[in-house]
Design an enzyme around this catalytic site. Structure first.
Site, mmCIF file in Angstrom:
data_model
loop_
_atom_site.group_PDB
_atom_site.id
_atom_site.type_symbol
_atom_site.label_atom_id
_atom_site.label_comp_id
_atom_site.label_asym_id
_atom_site.label_seq_id
_atom_site.Cartn_x
_atom_site.Cartn_y
_atom_site.Cartn_z
ATOM 1 N N SER A 1 -152.106 3.785 74.429
ATOM 2 C CA SER A 1 -152.824 3.575 73.162
ATOM 3 C C SER A 1 -153.040 2.072 72.939
ATOM 4 C CB SER A 1 -152.058 4.188 71.984
ATOM 5 O OG SER A 1 -150.701 3.807 72.002
ATOM 6 N N ASP B 1 -145.938 4.000 79.830
ATOM 7 C CA ASP B 1 -146.951 5.052 79.959
ATOM 8 C C ASP B 1 -147.759 4.855 81.242
ATOM 9 O OD1 ASP B 1 -148.110 7.314 78.960
ATOM 10 O OD2 ASP B 1 -149.225 6.318 77.353
ATOM 11 N N LYS C 1 -143.962 8.010 81.216
ATOM 12 C CA LYS C 1 -144.562 9.186 80.584
ATOM 13 C C LYS C 1 -145.909 9.468 81.243
ATOM 14 C CE LYS C 1 -146.800 9.065 76.463
ATOM 15 N NZ LYS C 1 -148.119 9.581 76.863
ATOM 16 N N GLU D 1 -149.329 12.517 81.127
ATOM 17 C CA GLU D 1 -149.937 13.583 80.328
ATOM 18 C C GLU D 1 -150.229 14.825 81.164
ATOM 19 O OE1 GLU D 1 -153.397 12.153 78.234
ATOM 20 O OE2 GLU D 1 -152.317 10.435 77.416
ATOM 21 N N GLU E 1 -148.087 16.556 71.059
ATOM 22 C CA GLU E 1 -148.991 15.837 70.143
ATOM 23 C C GLU E 1 -149.959 16.791 69.426
ATOM 24 O OE1 GLU E 1 -150.845 12.353 71.770
ATOM 25 O OE2 GLU E 1 -152.190 12.127 70.049
HETATM 26 O O1 KIV Z 1 -150.332 6.010 74.402
HETATM 27 C C1 KIV Z 1 -149.694 6.484 73.462
HETATM 28 O O2 KIV Z 1 -149.273 5.785 72.527
HETATM 29 C C2 KIV Z 1 -149.467 7.909 73.480
HETATM 30 C C3 KIV Z 1 -149.328 8.558 72.159
HETATM 31 C C4 KIV Z 1 -150.667 8.892 71.647
HETATM 32 C C5 KIV Z 1 -148.469 9.724 72.227
HETATM 33 O O3 KIV Z 1 -149.492 8.512 74.511
#
Ligand code: KIV
Length: 283
Positions: free
Chosen positions: A47, A85, A115, A117, A184
């Protein structure tokens, strides 16, 4: 000094019904504040692309950008569990690419977990990265990297069928070895169902009040991100107005010669001002 929590602590927190507090951060100062505030976990989310870089979505974010921001957060929050991420295109093509990307992110930033998706369709990736010794957080529901496939940034699991599909995804992510799952934009019933069927912690961002912890995007909760505010956001302050007011005040002070004041100015060493004048007088 806070003691950095571990995956085992998060499992215990779930067992003891102690909610896990989770927030995003993208830079050193915000990470410092999050650690000082005692957050259990920090996500350096992709994000960052929307909140910091002003992109329309998260797809342009690169691994180099994620490394740059995750390193800064690590330095600001050395005693907080940091999740890095995986950006779009760093894990989708093959499990080998996913493991190499995850290793690069962890090796270069010293984050505690990564993390990615997706549900059933990414279980091979989750298994491969976990088998390489890297803790993986899954992420299902509204998954921003595939938002165009989902028809936009929309709530998920609002019908019984799609709720069951999400449960299937959640169980597959757990079975593949994830240590936690991020859910989410789903109704609270779906969050509660998934949390009750999984033994790993289920963290919600717009996942209702029946999950094991809550995540908010720091730009949303502090009122820094103005493009749009999802329904699930609680705005704890309005930093955009506070910062704009402070900058306007500063500009007015400069224009009206109210800044700098005496207290903001350096003093010459004793007697040196007079000596300088005398020297100038000689010229
Ligand atoms: O990138 C991020 O902050 C996320 C959130 C939207 C969960 O993946």
């Amino acid at each position: 000094m806070t003691q950095k929590k571990t995956i085992l602590d998060f499992l215990k927190m779930k067992a003891n019904a102690e909610p896990i507090s989770f927030v995003t951060a993208y830079d050193y100062p915000m990470a410092t504040f999050a650690e000082r505030a005692g957050l259990d976990m920090i996500l350096v989310g992709d994000s960052v692309g929307m909140v910091v870089y002003g992109y329309e979505n998260t797809l342009p974010v690169t691994m180099e950008q994620m490394i740059y921001h995750t390193e800064a957060v690590r330095r600001g929050a050395p005693n907080t569990f940091v999740v890095g991420d995986m950006p779009f295109a760093s894990y989708q093509s093959s499990s080998e690419a996913a493991v190499l990307s995850a290793m690069e992110l962890v090796k270069k930033t010293n984050c505690d977990a990564i993390k990615l998706e997706g549900g059933v369709r990414v279980v091979e990736r989750i298994k491969a990265i976990s088998d390489a010794g890297i803790p993986v957080m899954g992420h299902i529901g509204l998954t921003p990297q595939s938002s165009s496939q989902l028809g936009g940034f929309k709530a998920q699991g609002r019908t019984a069928e799609s709720a069951l599909q999400l449960l299937e995804d959640a169980l597959a992510v757990e079975k593949a070895g994830a240590f936690a799952l991020l859910l989410e934009a789903v109704p609270p019933e779906v969050g509660g169902l998934i949390s009750s069927r999984l033994s790993i912690p289920v963290l919600g961002i717009g996942g209702g009040d029946r999950v094991d912890g809550q995540l908010l995007i720091v730009g949303d909760m502090l009122g820094l991100f103005e493009s749009f505010t999802p329904k699930f956001v609680k705005k704890y302050t309005d930093l955009a107005s506070i910062i704009t007011a402070a900058l306007t005040h500063y500009r007015d002070d400069v224009k009206n010669r109210r800044f700098p004041e005496d207290i903001h100015c350096y003093k010459m060493a004793k007697g040196e001002s007079e000596r300088l004048q005398a020297m100038l007088g000689d010229k």
